[in-house]
Design a protein around this motif. Structure first.
Motif, PDB file in Angstrom:
ATOM      1  N   LYS A  10       0.839  -1.203   0.000  1.00  0.00           N
ATOM      2  CA  LYS A  10       0.000   0.000   0.000  1.00  0.00           C
ATOM      3  C   LYS A  10       0.878   1.259   0.000  1.00  0.00           C
ATOM      4  O   LYS A  10       0.622   2.204  -0.743  1.00  0.00           O
ATOM      5  N   PHE A  11       1.936   1.259   0.807  1.00  0.00           N
ATOM      6  CA  PHE A  11       2.802   2.420   0.962  1.00  0.00           C
ATOM      7  C   PHE A  11       3.544   2.752  -0.325  1.00  0.00           C
ATOM      8  O   PHE A  11       3.721   3.916  -0.665  1.00  0.00           O
ATOM      9  N   TYR A  12       3.985   1.724  -1.064  1.00  0.00           N
ATOM     10  CA  TYR A  12       4.768   1.939  -2.281  1.00  0.00           C
ATOM     11  C   TYR A  12       3.926   1.963  -3.550  1.00  0.00           C
ATOM     12  O   TYR A  12       4.472   2.007  -4.645  1.00  0.00           O
ATOM     13  N   ARG A  13       2.615   1.966  -3.409  1.00  0.00           N
ATOM     14  CA  ARG A  13       1.728   2.011  -4.570  1.00  0.00           C
ATOM     15  C   ARG A  13       1.888   3.359  -5.280  1.00  0.00           C
ATOM     16  O   ARG A  13       2.190   4.375  -4.664  1.00  0.00           O
ATOM     17  N   LYS A  14       1.706   3.337  -6.605  1.00  0.00           N
ATOM     18  CA  LYS A  14       1.761   4.571  -7.400  1.00  0.00           C
ATOM     19  C   LYS A  14       0.423   4.762  -8.082  1.00  0.00           C
ATOM     20  O   LYS A  14      -0.130   3.795  -8.590  1.00  0.00           O
ATOM     21  N   PRO A  15      -0.114   5.956  -8.143  1.00  0.00           N
ATOM     22  CA  PRO A  15       0.372   7.194  -7.524  1.00  0.00           C
ATOM     23  C   PRO A  15       0.326   7.084  -6.002  1.00  0.00           C
ATOM     24  O   PRO A  15      -0.301   6.181  -5.464  1.00  0.00           O
ATOM     25  N   ILE A  16       0.963   8.030  -5.357  1.00  0.00           N
ATOM     26  CA  ILE A  16       1.059   7.993  -3.897  1.00  0.00           C
ATOM     27  C   ILE A  16      -0.342   8.006  -3.307  1.00  0.00           C
ATOM     28  O   ILE A  16      -1.140   8.898  -3.601  1.00  0.00           O
ATOM     29  N   PRO A  17      -0.659   7.009  -2.482  1.00  0.00           N
ATOM     30  CA  PRO A  17      -1.998   6.946  -1.892  1.00  0.00           C
ATOM     31  C   PRO A  17      -2.198   8.044  -0.860  1.00  0.00           C
ATOM     32  O   PRO A  17      -1.253   8.450  -0.181  1.00  0.00           O
ATOM     33  N   ASN A  18      -3.425   8.515  -0.750  1.00  0.00           N
ATOM     34  CA  ASN A  18      -3.720   9.570   0.220  1.00  0.00           C
ATOM     35  C   ASN A  18      -4.420   9.000   1.449  1.00  0.00           C
ATOM     36  O   ASN A  18      -4.988   9.755   2.227  1.00  0.00           O
ATOM     37  N   ASP A  19      -4.375   7.676   1.622  1.00  0.00           N
ATOM     38  CA  ASP A  19      -5.015   7.052   2.770  1.00  0.00           C
ATOM     39  C   ASP A  19      -4.019   6.336   3.679  1.00  0.00           C
ATOM     40  O   ASP A  19      -4.361   5.398   4.374  1.00  0.00           O
ATOM     41  N   ILE A  20      -2.764   6.806   3.695  1.00  0.00           N
ATOM     42  CA  ILE A  20      -1.755   6.261   4.602  1.00  0.00           C
ATOM     43  C   ILE A  20      -2.015   6.859   5.987  1.00  0.00           C
ATOM     44  O   ILE A  20      -2.021   8.079   6.146  1.00  0.00           O
ATOM     45  N   THR A  21      -2.223   6.005   6.971  1.00  0.00           N
ATOM     46  CA  THR A  21      -2.554   6.474   8.314  1.00  0.00           C
ATOM     47  C   THR A  21      -1.309   6.500   9.196  1.00  0.00           C
ATOM     48  O   THR A  21      -0.275   5.929   8.864  1.00  0.00           O
ATOM     49  N   PHE A  22      -1.434   7.143  10.361  1.00  0.00           N
ATOM     50  CA  PHE A  22      -0.334   7.170  11.325  1.00  0.00           C
ATOM     51  C   PHE A  22      -0.035   5.768  11.833  1.00  0.00           C
ATOM     52  O   PHE A  22       1.104   5.446  12.132  1.00  0.00           O
ATOM     53  N   ASP A  23      -1.053   4.925  11.915  1.00  0.00           N
ATOM     54  CA  ASP A  23      -0.832   3.552  12.341  1.00  0.00           C
ATOM     55  C   ASP A  23       0.052   2.819  11.334  1.00  0.00           C
ATOM     56  O   ASP A  23       0.956   2.077  11.724  1.00  0.00           O
ATOM     57  N   GLU A  71       8.939  11.609   1.703  1.00  0.00           N
ATOM     58  CA  GLU A  71      10.123  11.660   2.572  1.00  0.00           C
ATOM     59  C   GLU A  71      10.364  10.313   3.253  1.00  0.00           C
ATOM     60  O   GLU A  71      11.501   9.859   3.354  1.00  0.00           O
ATOM     61  N   LEU A  72       9.287   9.690   3.716  1.00  0.00           N
ATOM     62  CA  LEU A  72       9.421   8.393   4.374  1.00  0.00           C
ATOM     63  C   LEU A  72       9.882   7.325   3.388  1.00  0.00           C
ATOM     64  O   LEU A  72      10.698   6.473   3.737  1.00  0.00           O
ATOM     65  N   LYS A  73       9.391   7.379   2.153  1.00  0.00           N
ATOM     66  CA  LYS A  73       9.835   6.426   1.136  1.00  0.00           C
ATOM     67  C   LYS A  73      11.340   6.559   0.905  1.00  0.00           C
ATOM     68  O   LYS A  73      12.052   5.567   0.823  1.00  0.00           O
ATOM     69  N   ASN A  74      11.810   7.800   0.812  1.00  0.00           N
ATOM     70  CA  ASN A  74      13.251   8.026   0.618  1.00  0.00           C
ATOM     71  C   ASN A  74      14.055   7.465   1.790  1.00  0.00           C
ATOM     72  O   ASN A  74      15.093   6.829   1.588  1.00  0.00           O
ATOM     73  N   LEU A  75      13.579   7.682   3.010  1.00  0.00           N
ATOM     74  CA  LEU A  75      14.266   7.172   4.184  1.00  0.00           C
ATOM     75  C   LEU A  75      14.268   5.654   4.200  1.00  0.00           C
ATOM     76  O   LEU A  75      15.314   5.020   4.395  1.00  0.00           O
ATOM     77  N   PHE A  76      13.128   5.025   3.934  1.00  0.00           N
ATOM     78  CA  PHE A  76      13.037   3.571   3.967  1.00  0.00           C
ATOM     79  C   PHE A  76      13.872   2.953   2.847  1.00  0.00           C
ATOM     80  O   PHE A  76      14.499   1.915   3.046  1.00  0.00           O
ATOM     81  N   ASP A  77      13.909   3.584   1.680  1.00  0.00           N
ATOM     82  CA  ASP A  77      14.765   3.095   0.597  1.00  0.00           C
ATOM     83  C   ASP A  77      16.229   3.174   0.977  1.00  0.00           C
ATOM     84  O   ASP A  77      17.020   2.284   0.655  1.00  0.00           O
ATOM     85  N   GLN A  78      16.609   4.262   1.644  1.00  0.00           N
ATOM     86  CA  GLN A  78      17.987   4.434   2.107  1.00  0.00           C
ATOM     87  C   GLN A  78      18.346   3.340   3.118  1.00  0.00           C
ATOM     88  O   GLN A  78      19.433   2.779   3.059  1.00  0.00           O
ATOM     89  N   ILE A  79      17.428   3.040   4.022  1.00  0.00           N
ATOM     90  CA  ILE A  79      17.679   2.005   5.033  1.00  0.00           C
ATOM     91  C   ILE A  79      17.799   0.632   4.371  1.00  0.00           C
ATOM     92  O   ILE A  79      18.681  -0.152   4.727  1.00  0.00           O
TER      93      ILE A  79
END
Length: 82
Positions: A10-23, A71-79
């Motif tokens: 869900k997080f890496y789906r394209k286009p960027i989803p607008n239903d990513i929650t804090f959970d 930003e989170l995608k970039n960080l997770f890709d870096q990790i």
């Protein structure tokens, strides 16, 4: 398919989803070895100590904005690349 795999898909789906929650962010951040730090009135920070990266995410409703997902995608890709 595990919960982590579903959230990653869900997080890496394209286009960027607008239903990513804090959970979703909490679960994925802990999966990638990051910490969630609560600070201020309406914000949380995703902290990756070994790289020194801090991404503040303002809380407006239950979902996070597209810019923070990027930003989170970039960080997770870096990790993942380490």
């Amino acid at each position: 398919m595990s919960t982590i795999e579903k959230r990653l898909k869900k997080f890496y789906r394209k286009p960027i989803p607008n239903d990513i929650t804090f959970d979703d962010v909490r679960v994925l951040a802990s999966y990638f070895g990051c910490e969630i730090v609560t600070g201020g009135n309406h914000s949380q920070k995703v902290v990756h100590k070994s790289s020194g990266t801090v991404i503040p995410i303002p809380m407006h409703g239950n979902c996070i904005g597209e810019a923070y997902v990027k930003e989170l995608k970039n960080l997770f890709d870096q990790i993942k690349g380490e």
